[in-house]
Design an enzyme around this catalytic site. Structure first.
Site, PDB file in Angstrom:
ATOM      1  N   ALA A  21      31.229  11.645 -82.935  1.00  0.00           N
ATOM      2  CA  ALA A  21      30.319  12.525 -83.668  1.00  0.00           C
ATOM      3  C   ALA A  21      31.090  13.390 -84.665  1.00  0.00           C
ATOM      4  O   ALA A  21      30.652  13.583 -85.804  1.00  0.00           O
ATOM      5  CB  ALA A  21      29.529  13.403 -82.701  1.00  0.00           C
ATOM      6  N   ASP A  22      32.223  13.913 -84.252  1.00  0.00           N
ATOM      7  CA  ASP A  22      33.043  14.707 -85.160  1.00  0.00           C
ATOM      8  C   ASP A  22      33.575  13.869 -86.312  1.00  0.00           C
ATOM      9  O   ASP A  22      33.519  14.268 -87.481  1.00  0.00           O
ATOM     10  CB  ASP A  22      34.221  15.330 -84.404  1.00  0.00           C
ATOM     11  N   LEU A  23      34.138  12.707 -85.987  1.00  0.00           N
ATOM     12  CA  LEU A  23      34.768  11.881 -87.015  1.00  0.00           C
ATOM     13  C   LEU A  23      33.747  11.356 -88.024  1.00  0.00           C
ATOM     14  O   LEU A  23      33.977  11.407 -89.241  1.00  0.00           O
ATOM     15  CB  LEU A  23      35.513  10.719 -86.361  1.00  0.00           C
TER      16      LEU A  23
END
Length: 398
Positions: free
Chosen positions: A170-172
């Site tokens: 989700a962050d990447l």
């Protein structure tokens, strides 16, 4: 010349998603001024794993997402600090922030305030759930967005519980969405002559990745089940264990079925006209997958991969991290590069994966020390004198 040279980004973000985005842009030539809290900096400067060098210890986590930037320290809670940010923003192309909803409004650094001095600015707000909607005030982390955005419900073995991917997906992926938003805003400004505010929700970003799962739901009303490495609409597309205990991923279409069967010695299947069609293989999934696993389980992984390559069957070994960085293709493409850091010496990082013709390729720079560029930027960009900078330092503004 790199393609983004001349682009100026004022980056108030921290942790992962936004710093990943601004690092990509920095290594393609943009100037990124990273604004950090005095004394402590981005919290990831204190995250594990630590790199111990001759002159100190640094966070490899911070290194992974903050290369090629300049660092200044500014106390956003102070009026003097807020003025510094506004003055720097007046000359910025991009203003990037990932504070909780409403935080920068309290400091007078929200979009409407910045727009007054820079109508052309592309102001990107990255929050967990967006600036509007019932979840807007909620907090969240990568795994929360994975859970709520669907990827965890799709990931895991048959009959097992949900599993998170091995990376902070989700962050990447949010970082990649942010890069798209920034470049789209710049392209729009070139045509319209004005800037914009981008409201990006990390939750929305995960929902936006559902693609095939959504297509199956919209078409069939199907809620996809967890299938391990298998594909819901294609057989074969899965990981198979080989005789040496290593794993190979094989994904084929109809044109690959016969050569795959031939190389595995499955002669009856190779000439079966019904199995030549994917729909029949999907219908007989358990039988087909069992037969393939039995045949592949008699061969070493290297043999399977070599024979698939010879016959044009898409396949690849499931590589561990150490195998990836030793892979001859990864080495040839120079995906691992080095930078020199004053605290820890030479350190490796993963390159931005673009090769340009007509521009210089992305360049890997080192991460900045905390506040390394504060005095230079305040002096050169804002015209502050050494005495004024010293006064701000004494007031804990910088």
């Amino acid at each position: 010349m790199r393609p983004l040279e001349g682009l100026k980004i004022l980056d108030l973000s921290r942790v992962l998603a936004c710093p990943f985005a601004s690092m990509i842009l920095a290594e393609m030539g943009a100037q990124v001024i990273k604004v950090e809290q005095p004394r402590t900096g981005d919290e990831t400067r204190h995250f594990e794993p630590r790199v111990q060098g001759e002159h100190g210890s640094e966070s490899a986590y911070f290194f992974a997402f903050n290369r090629s930037k300049q660092s200044i320290t500014v106390n956003l809670r102070s009026e003097e600090g807020q003025k510094i940010i506004k003055d720097l923003a007046a000359d910025a192309d991009i203003f990037l922030e990932n504070f909780p909803v409403g935080t920068l409004q309290k400091y007078g650094l929200h979009y409407d305030a910045i727009k007054k001095t820079n109508a052309d600015v592309i102001y990107v707000s990255c929050t967990g759930f967006g600036m509007t909607g019932p979840y807007a005030p909620r907090k969240g982390y990568d795994t929360v967005f994975q859970a709520m955005g669907g990827i965890m419900s799709l990931t895991g073995e048959r009959g097992g519980g949900p599993v998170k991917p091995g990376l902070p997906v989700a962050d990447l992926t949010s970082g990649l969405w942010i890069v798209i938003a920034i470049l789209t805003g710049m392209a729009g400004k070139d045509r319209s002559g004005h800037g914009c505010h981008v409201d990006f929700s990390m939750f929305d970003g995960q929902v936006g990745l559902l693609s095939l799962a959504a297509a199956r739901y919209f078409t069939l009303g199907e809620v996809p089940a967890r299938m391990g490495t298998e594909h819901p609409g294609r057989v074969p597309s899965a990981a198979f264990e080989c005789a040496d205990g290593k794993w190979v991923q094989i994904t084929g279409s109809d044109q690959h079925w016969r050569p795959l069967c031939e190389l595995l010695g499955l002669t009856e299947w190779a000439t079966d006209e019904k199995l030549a069609k994917n729909a029949e293989r999907v219908r007989r999934r358990a039988e087909v997958m069992g037969g393939l696993q039995q045949a592949i389980g008699k061969l070493d992984r290297s043999t399977v991969c070599e024979q698939c390559d010879e016959r044009g069957v898409p396949a690849g070994p499931i590589l561990s991290v150490n195998e990836i960085f030793e892979d001859p293709h990864v080495v040839s493409r120079e995906m691992v590069q080095r930078f020199a850091h004053p605290q820890v010496g030479a350190f490796e990082g993963i390159a931005v994966p673009f090769k340009f013709t007509g521009y210089e390729n992305p360049q890997m720079g080192r991460p900045p020390l905390l506040g390394e560029h504060t005095e230079t930027i305040l002096r050169e960009k804002l015209g502050l004198t050494p005495a004024q900078i010293q006064g701000l330092n004494q007031l804990n503004v910088i």
